[in-house]
Design a protein around this motif. Sequence first.
Motif, PDB file in Angstrom:
ATOM      1  N   PRO A  82       0.831  -1.206   0.000  1.00 42.95           N
ATOM      2  CA  PRO A  82       0.000   0.000   0.000  1.00 42.95           C
ATOM      3  C   PRO A  82       0.864   1.254   0.000  1.00 42.95           C
ATOM      4  CG  PRO A  82       0.193  -0.828   2.212  1.00 42.95           C
ATOM      5  CD  PRO A  82       0.931  -1.810   1.340  1.00 42.95           C
ATOM      6  N   ILE A  83       0.234   2.397  -0.302  1.00 47.69           N
ATOM      7  CA  ILE A  83       0.932   3.679  -0.303  1.00 47.69           C
ATOM      8  C   ILE A  83       0.366   4.527   0.836  1.00 47.69           C
ATOM      9  CG2 ILE A  83       1.332   5.820  -1.578  1.00 47.69           C
ATOM     10  CD1 ILE A  83       1.233   4.172  -4.148  1.00 47.69           C
ATOM     11  N   GLY A  84       1.249   5.151   1.612  1.00 45.49           N
ATOM     12  CA  GLY A  84       0.809   5.954   2.744  1.00 45.49           C
ATOM     13  C   GLY A  84       1.559   7.276   2.821  1.00 45.49           C
ATOM     14  N   GLN A  85       1.067   8.190   3.630  1.00 46.87           N
ATOM     15  CA  GLN A  85       1.713   9.486   3.817  1.00 46.87           C
ATOM     16  C   GLN A  85       3.068   9.313   4.499  1.00 46.87           C
ATOM     17  OE1 GLN A  85       0.761  12.540   2.884  1.00 46.87           O
ATOM     18  NE2 GLN A  85      -1.180  11.881   1.965  1.00 46.87           N
ATOM     19  N   PRO A  86       4.114   9.990   4.011  1.00 43.64           N
ATOM     20  CA  PRO A  86       5.430   9.857   4.641  1.00 43.64           C
ATOM     21  C   PRO A  86       5.525  10.571   5.985  1.00 43.64           C
ATOM     22  CG  PRO A  86       5.518  11.443   2.872  1.00 43.64           C
ATOM     23  CD  PRO A  86       4.156  10.811   2.802  1.00 43.64           C
ATOM     24  N   VAL A  87       4.718  11.616   6.180  1.00 46.65           N
ATOM     25  CA  VAL A  87       4.716  12.340   7.442  1.00 46.65           C
ATOM     26  C   VAL A  87       3.397  13.104   7.565  1.00 46.65           C
ATOM     27  CG1 VAL A  87       5.770  14.463   6.531  1.00 46.65           C
ATOM     28  CG2 VAL A  87       6.104  13.859   8.927  1.00 46.65           C
ATOM     29  N   ALA A  88       2.933  13.256   8.789  1.00 40.57           N
ATOM     30  CA  ALA A  88       1.707  14.030   9.017  1.00 40.57           C
ATOM     31  C   ALA A  88       2.061  15.505   9.060  1.00 40.57           C
ATOM     32  CB  ALA A  88       1.055  13.598  10.332  1.00 40.57           C
ATOM     33  N   GLY A  89       1.374  16.310   8.241  1.00 35.97           N
ATOM     34  CA  GLY A  89       1.657  17.746   8.224  1.00 35.97           C
ATOM     35  C   GLY A  89       0.994  18.419   7.039  1.00 35.97           C
ATOM     36  N   GLU A  90       1.215  19.714   6.949  1.00 35.58           N
ATOM     37  CA  GLU A  90       0.603  20.511   5.878  1.00 35.58           C
ATOM     38  C   GLU A  90       1.596  20.704   4.738  1.00 35.58           C
ATOM     39  OE1 GLU A  90      -0.963  25.114   5.126  1.00 35.58           O
ATOM     40  OE2 GLU A  90      -0.307  24.447   7.123  1.00 35.58           O
ATOM     41  N   THR A  91       1.111  20.538   3.509  1.00 36.22           N
ATOM     42  CA  THR A  91       1.955  20.779   2.339  1.00 36.22           C
ATOM     43  C   THR A  91       2.104  22.289   2.155  1.00 36.22           C
ATOM     44  OG1 THR A  91       1.262  18.743   1.221  1.00 36.22           O
ATOM     45  CG2 THR A  91       2.203  20.477  -0.159  1.00 36.22           C
ATOM     46  N   ILE A  92       3.328  22.770   2.283  1.00 38.57           N
ATOM     47  CA  ILE A  92       3.565  24.214   2.194  1.00 38.57           C
ATOM     48  C   ILE A  92       4.179  24.632   0.860  1.00 38.57           C
ATOM     49  CG2 ILE A  92       3.763  24.561   4.679  1.00 38.57           C
ATOM     50  CD1 ILE A  92       6.797  24.362   4.402  1.00 38.57           C
ATOM     51  N   LYS A  93       4.562  23.675   0.057  1.00 33.91           N
ATOM     52  CA  LYS A  93       5.072  23.977  -1.286  1.00 33.91           C
ATOM     53  C   LYS A  93       4.751  22.804  -2.204  1.00 33.91           C
ATOM     54  CE  LYS A  93       9.034  26.324  -3.314  1.00 33.91           C
ATOM     55  NZ  LYS A  93       8.483  27.646  -3.127  1.00 33.91           N
TER      56      LYS A  93
END
Length: 216
Positions: A82-93
């Motif tokens: 499966p594919i998952g988020q590498p880190v929890a946070g907001e995309t700023i760029k």
Amino acid sequence: MSKKFNFKRSFGKKGYYIALILCAAAIGISGYMYYQSANQTEDPQLNNPAITPGDDVQAGIITPTDPTNPGNTTAPANRPKPIGQPVAGETIKDYAMDCLSYNETTRDWRVHNGIDIAADAGTVVCAAAPGTVYTVFKDDTMGNTVVIRHDGGYVTTYSSLAENVTVNAGDVVKTGDAIGTVANTALLESAQGDHLHFSVTWNDQPMNPAEFLQMD
């Protein structure tokens, strides 16, 4: 002497006309052969042979493109799962390879081959998909970096990590396995503060990481 002189002149004129006739004939034959060759070259049946289902894909035949990566051929069925988020946070760029993005650190406009996800220093960074760690190194501009290879020609790269990287080249990882923590070691993006610079390639071509993370 006069007759001999006239004979030579008469023969010279005849030779001149014979040479003209031979040249004209040669030009005509060459033109005919060129015309025949051109007709064969322009034959659509020769330039565009019929393609039937099951034919092998060969050079010159256009194949469907991957909707998540325009310009490349259809993505393989063995996508990493499966594919998952590498880190929890907001995309700023955001990813920007088809346009220029302003870089607050260098104060200029340039392409951006990944996405930057803001997170507190020390936040755990995880492998976004199962694969094998290809290399771990410190980049002069992007800081501590981990590169992971996945099935189907995909490669994910995690930059701006802290020095306490927890994997080594050759390690096999699963989705969600810790590989390091967030920091601000990317000198090229230092104005953005603590964050993860996450990039993806498919068959050595840059791909929008946001689209990679949304793949089934």
